[in-house]
Design an enzyme around this catalytic site. Structure first.
Site, short mmCIF file in Angstrom:
data_model
loop_
_atom_site.label_atom_id
_atom_site.label_comp_id
_atom_site.label_asym_id
_atom_site.label_seq_id
_atom_site.Cartn_x
_atom_site.Cartn_y
_atom_site.Cartn_z
N CYS A 246 71.33 -68.87 -69.09
CA CYS A 246 71.69 -67.23 -69.19
C CYS A 246 70.32 -66.55 -69.25
CB CYS A 246 72.28 -66.87 -70.50
SG CYS A 246 72.87 -65.20 -70.60
N CYS B 49 70.46 -63.39 -71.99
CA CYS B 49 70.29 -63.37 -73.52
C CYS B 49 70.82 -64.85 -73.80
CB CYS B 49 71.26 -62.35 -74.11
SG CYS B 49 72.78 -62.25 -73.44
N SER B 50 72.12 -64.98 -74.26
CA SER B 50 72.56 -66.43 -74.40
C SER B 50 74.07 -66.45 -74.35
CB SER B 50 72.10 -66.60 -76.23
OG SER B 50 72.78 -65.52 -76.72
N CYS B 51 74.50 -65.98 -73.25
CA CYS B 51 75.86 -66.17 -72.62
C CYS B 51 76.07 -67.82 -72.55
CB CYS B 51 76.06 -65.65 -71.47
SG CYS B 51 76.30 -63.78 -71.50
#
Lengths: 225, 132
Positions: free
Chosen positions: A125, A128-130
């Site tokens: 991702c 961000c941190s999907c």
């Protein structure tokens, strides 16, 4: 070298004709209000030196295995053992995993990408941190790190090598960029030496990292003994 | 763990439904380890937040009053398991202000800054706050 890191695979290629999400907009949809509130508080406390990123990471790491990737491993092991299930999974992952009871809480869609003799898939991702956390639990700290987010796209082969994963030159590497609307899960290749194994035996070979695509599934019989 | 009444537990460990819940959890543990508040203070704040409920725009909901409030998908939770970490976050915001770590305005502005950062970031690029 035949590396082809295409950050955004065209939907046509992944049989997602029913998905209507839009990849071309020039902004990013913000997460929910409650996620923004956590981000706000966390970023302020970090800036003021009241908490340290390392300490937060350590606390989360302690717990991330608790949620764990067992749901994802269940899906992968079932796909390895059940061809119609696998086909349904590749065609419409969101609905297929929902049938098993794995439903994202924010309506995000899931795409499962299959590793084959010719293709190795890697998920990142960049934003961000999907992460498909209904299947994999909490994202590991490195997944959220800026270097991984950048380098998975710019030099995926090198990143894989650092995870101890050597992808043969003839294999294409495809990099999938997760978003708040679309999460990806890698279906690793079924390891050799697992003929006749039960689903639960297979499940034990499926690691979290193999479903992100930074590693392969654990080896089957020969090497295990 | 009576310190954390109603904490969702599985195999003696806290369970998180979403990553933000773990983030909020880790902030509380880290602030406590730093001695910012005692467990007594924390459990009192949490109990109050749970008692007040997530919809009450009371003094504990420092950001909610200023921002858009909890979104629709947060709004229809019946049991405490689903809303537990909403209360947790409200308690944490309340304590952060009460302990002088931040102010309600500052928190609300930061929420807005993040929202704008997302909206201003072309898709596919990392979201970072511009000037802080």
């Amino acid at each position: 070298m035949t590396v082809s890191p295409s950050r955004k695979q065209p939907d046509a290629e992944s049989s997602l004709s029913t998905m209507s999400h839009e990849h071309d907009h020039d902004h990013t949809d913000p997460p929910s209000d409650i996620e923004l509130r956590v981000k706000a508080l966390e970023s302020l406390l970090l800036e003021k030196g009241l908490v340290k990123q390392d300490a937060l990471n350590a606390i989360i790491e302690t717990y991330e295995h608790q949620v764990g990737p067992k749901n994802g491993a269940h899906v992968v092991a079932k796909a390895w053992s059940d061809l119609p299930f696998k086909q349904a999974l590749l065609e419409n992952a969101t609905a297929t995993v929902a049938d098993l009871g794995y439903v994202g809480r924010q309506g995000e869609h899931l795409t499962v990408v299959e590793n084959t003799l010719d293709i190795h898939n890697l998920v990142v991702c960049t934003l961000c941190s999907c992460y498909p956390w209904t299947l994999l639990g909490l994202p590991p700290v490195w997944y959220k790190s800026a270097p991984y987010r950048a380098r998975a796209v710019s030099e995926p082969r090198a990143v894989l090598y650092e995870f101890g994963t050597v992808v043969p030159e003839h294999k294409d590497i495809r990099v999938w960029d997760s978003t708040s609307e679309m999460r990806y899960l890698v279906l690793p290749e079924r390891p050799a030496g697992t003929k006749g194994w039960s689903e639960s035996q297979l499940q034990a070979l499926v690691t979290r990292n193999s479903m992100i695509g930074v590693e392969l599934a654990r080896p089957g019989a020969e090497e295990v003994k | 763990m009576s310190l954390f009444p109603d904490l969702p537990i599985e195999n003696n460990e806290p369970v998180f439904k979403e990553p933000w819940e773990a983030q909020a959890f880790s902030l509380v543990i880290a602030l406590h380890e730093k001695g910012v508040f005692s467990w007594d203070e924390w459990s009192e704040a949490l109990a109050k937040a749970i008692h007040w409920g997530p919809h009450q725009a009371g003094e504990n909901d420092v950001v909610q009053r200023v921002g858009e409030g909890l979104g629709g998908r947060m709004g229809e939770k019946g049991n405490i398991g689903d809303s537990y970490y909403q209360h947790w976050l409200a308690a944490l915001e309340h304590l952060a202000v009460a302990k002088g770590l931040s102010e309600a305005d500052e928190l609300a502005q930061r929420v807005q800054a993040w929202r704008e950062a997302y909206l201003a970031t072309p898709h596919g690029q990392p979201v970072e706050l511009a000037n802080n």
